[in-house]
Write an enzyme that holds these catalytic residues in place. Structure first.
Site, PDB file in Angstrom:
ATOM      1  N   HIS A   1      41.167  67.347   1.049  1.00 44.93           N
ATOM      2  CA  HIS A   1      40.532  65.812   1.790  1.00 44.93           C
ATOM      3  C   HIS A   1      40.407  66.745   3.425  1.00 44.93           C
ATOM      4  CE1 HIS A   1      41.527  62.210   4.019  1.00 44.93           C
ATOM      5  NE2 HIS A   1      42.565  62.929   4.799  1.00 44.93           N
TER       6      HIS A   1
ATOM      7  N   CYS B   1      37.396  56.879   2.785  1.00 46.31           N
ATOM      8  CA  CYS B   1      37.334  58.476   2.847  1.00 46.31           C
ATOM      9  C   CYS B   1      36.575  58.440   2.072  1.00 46.31           C
ATOM     10  CB  CYS B   1      38.464  58.804   3.075  1.00 46.31           C
ATOM     11  SG  CYS B   1      38.070  61.232   2.695  1.00 46.31           S
TER      12      CYS B   1
ATOM     13  N   ASP C   1      34.383  87.944   9.327  1.00 50.21           N
ATOM     14  CA  ASP C   1      35.837  88.807  10.328  1.00 50.21           C
ATOM     15  C   ASP C   1      35.136  90.140  10.223  1.00 50.21           C
ATOM     16  OD1 ASP C   1      37.647  89.312   8.884  1.00 50.21           O
ATOM     17  OD2 ASP C   1      38.765  88.026   9.381  1.00 50.21           O
TER      18      ASP C   1
ATOM     19  N   ASP D   1      36.783  77.943  13.321  1.00 46.92           N
ATOM     20  CA  ASP D   1      37.160  78.469  12.256  1.00 46.92           C
ATOM     21  C   ASP D   1      38.613  78.425  12.210  1.00 46.92           C
ATOM     22  OD1 ASP D   1      37.224  81.109  13.009  1.00 46.92           O
ATOM     23  OD2 ASP D   1      38.764  81.317  11.143  1.00 46.92           O
TER      24      ASP D   1
ATOM     25  N   CYS E   1      36.475  61.024   0.364  1.00 48.04           N
ATOM     26  CA  CYS E   1      36.237  63.219  -0.541  1.00 48.04           C
ATOM     27  C   CYS E   1      37.496  62.872  -1.809  1.00 48.04           C
ATOM     28  CB  CYS E   1      37.939  63.516   0.365  1.00 48.04           C
ATOM     29  SG  CYS E   1      39.552  63.067   0.357  1.00 48.04           S
TER      30      CYS E   1
ATOM     31  N   CYS F   1      41.329  61.022  -1.905  1.00 45.99           N
ATOM     32  CA  CYS F   1      40.934  59.626  -1.620  1.00 45.99           C
ATOM     33  C   CYS F   1      39.718  58.286  -3.035  1.00 45.99           C
ATOM     34  CB  CYS F   1      40.256  59.117  -0.443  1.00 45.99           C
ATOM     35  SG  CYS F   1      41.574  60.465   0.694  1.00 45.99           S
TER      36      CYS F   1
HETATM   37 ZN    ZN Z   1      40.116  61.637   1.699  1.00 47.45          ZN
END
Ligand code: ZN
Length: 375
Positions: free
Chosen positions: A340, A309, A89, A271, A311, A314
């Site tokens: 996550h 999920c 930025d 963002d 990730c 998870c």
């Molecule tokens: Zn997750």
């Protein structure tokens, strides 16, 4: 180079090719304020959770550690070990929100650092020089972030100055990109549309900055206190006056629902600190709405945060364990929730891209929002 691959209503599926690789849009940029994603997330983690663009804050890096040191090291990419796109930025937002004793003049803004009170001057040229030292993929123009609410008269004056500043940014960036020792001589520049909730000022400004043939165009000064409907209305009215063959960026927005609604109005880039900030407080996003992992009802819950999920949290850990970590103030608890949440946002963006490609964005959006509101 931006290529508009497909349109579904006003939703755009695009591709921005940069010197640091391709960005598939719509995209959510993962915010790493001081060249680090808060919550002990490394750049290896970012690669694993599908991050396309990392966002760093010019103001923060300028006041602490310093952009000159980072240039000497070889630029921000080398410094933080991230070879994919980085957007910086302009520092404008922090100058107007964090810094003390601010004074705005035509040349730029004088202010005191929020860290040590040191006097700093930043104008369009200084902001471009700092971002050039960092060597980011995409630099943002230095603009004034007017207070909300502002009078019409103040807003018009501020927007006119932002336009003059943008012309100076472009000139300075062209000069910096042509220097021999520039970290990234292919640095791109995005301009910023302002005008608060005055739609006619927004539209005139959008027309004006579109003439400058920049690499992309952002909408700034939204999500600063106006209602969501006011924000959606401004996006809807303004985006048609920005070039369609360039990426659009809605700065600092927002919730998953804000993103779904804004994609539908033609936005490519987003963002926001929500996924990281909420994650650090144990608040996690799922397709059934947000969960508070501190809740007692998870103390013996064997399930992951979200079933299915992929990730890192998870795949390996239960809600019960994550709740325990958070209660014990173990850093791993925060880290897993942040990973996550970023994975949730990144995955949603990938679903969005697919839905636009398949021409069923409206159905996808409705299903996704209904699921999240269902709780
Ligand atoms: Zn997750």
């Amino acid at each position: 180079m931006y290529e508009l691959i497909k349109k579904d209503g006003r939703a755009k599926r695009g591709r921005l090719t940069t010197v640091h690789g391709v960005i598939e849009t719509p995209v959510f940029m993962n915010v790493g304020t001081v060249a680090a994603i808060k919550g002990a997330v490394s750049t290896d983690d970012l690669r694993e959770i599908g991050t396309q663009v990392e966002l760093s804050n010019t103001y923060h890096l300028h006041v602490r550690t310093g952009d000159k040191l980072i240039k000497e090291f070889g630029g921000l990419h080398k410094f933080m070990n991230w070879d994919r796109p980085i957007l910086t930025d302009s520092g404008g937002f922090q100058v107007f929100s964090l810094a003390k004793l601010r004074k705005i003049k035509e040349e730029g803004v004088s202010f005191s650092s929020h860290i040590d009170g040191r006097k700093i001057f930043m104008g369009p040229e200084e902001s471009m020089q700092i971002q050039s030292n960092l060597g980011s993929t995409i630099a943002m123009a230095f603009d004034e972030c007017p207070p909300h609410p502002a009078t019409r008269e103040y807003m018009q004056k501020s927007v006119d100055r932002t336009t003059r500043w943008l012309v100076r940014c472009k000139k300075e960036m062209d000069r910096l990109n042509s220097l021999e020792d520039t970290v990234n001589p292919h640095q791109m520049l995005f301009g910023i549309n302002q005008g608060g909730t005055f739609e006619d000022i927004r539209i005139e400004h959008a027309k004006e900055i579109s003439k400058l043939n920049l690499d992309g165009y952002a909408l700034g000064g939204l999500a600063v206190g106006e209602t969501h409907d006011e924000m959606y209305h401004i996006i809807e009215e303004t985006v048609p006056y920005l070039p369609e063959d360039k990426p659009t960026y809605l700065m600092g927005v927002g919730t998953p629902i804000n993103i779904l609604e804004s994609v539908d109005r033609g936005i490519d880039f987003f963002d926001c600190v929500y996924p990281t900030r909420n994650g650090r407080h144990g608040h996690v996003y799922t397709n059934q709405g947000k969960l508070n992992m501190f809740n007692k009802k998870y103390e013996l819950d064997h399930r992951p945060i979200e079933e299915g999920c992929q990730c890192p949290a998870c795949r390996s850990y239960s809600r019960a364990y994550i709740r325990h970590l958070l209660k014990a103030k173990e850093m791993l608890g925060m880290r897993l929730c942040v990973l996550h949440n970023l994975y949730f946002y990144n995955t949603m963006m990938s679903e969005i891209r697919q839905a636009i490609e398949e021409g069923n964005y409206k159905e996808y959006k409705k299903r996704k929002i209904d699921g999240m509101m269902n709780q």
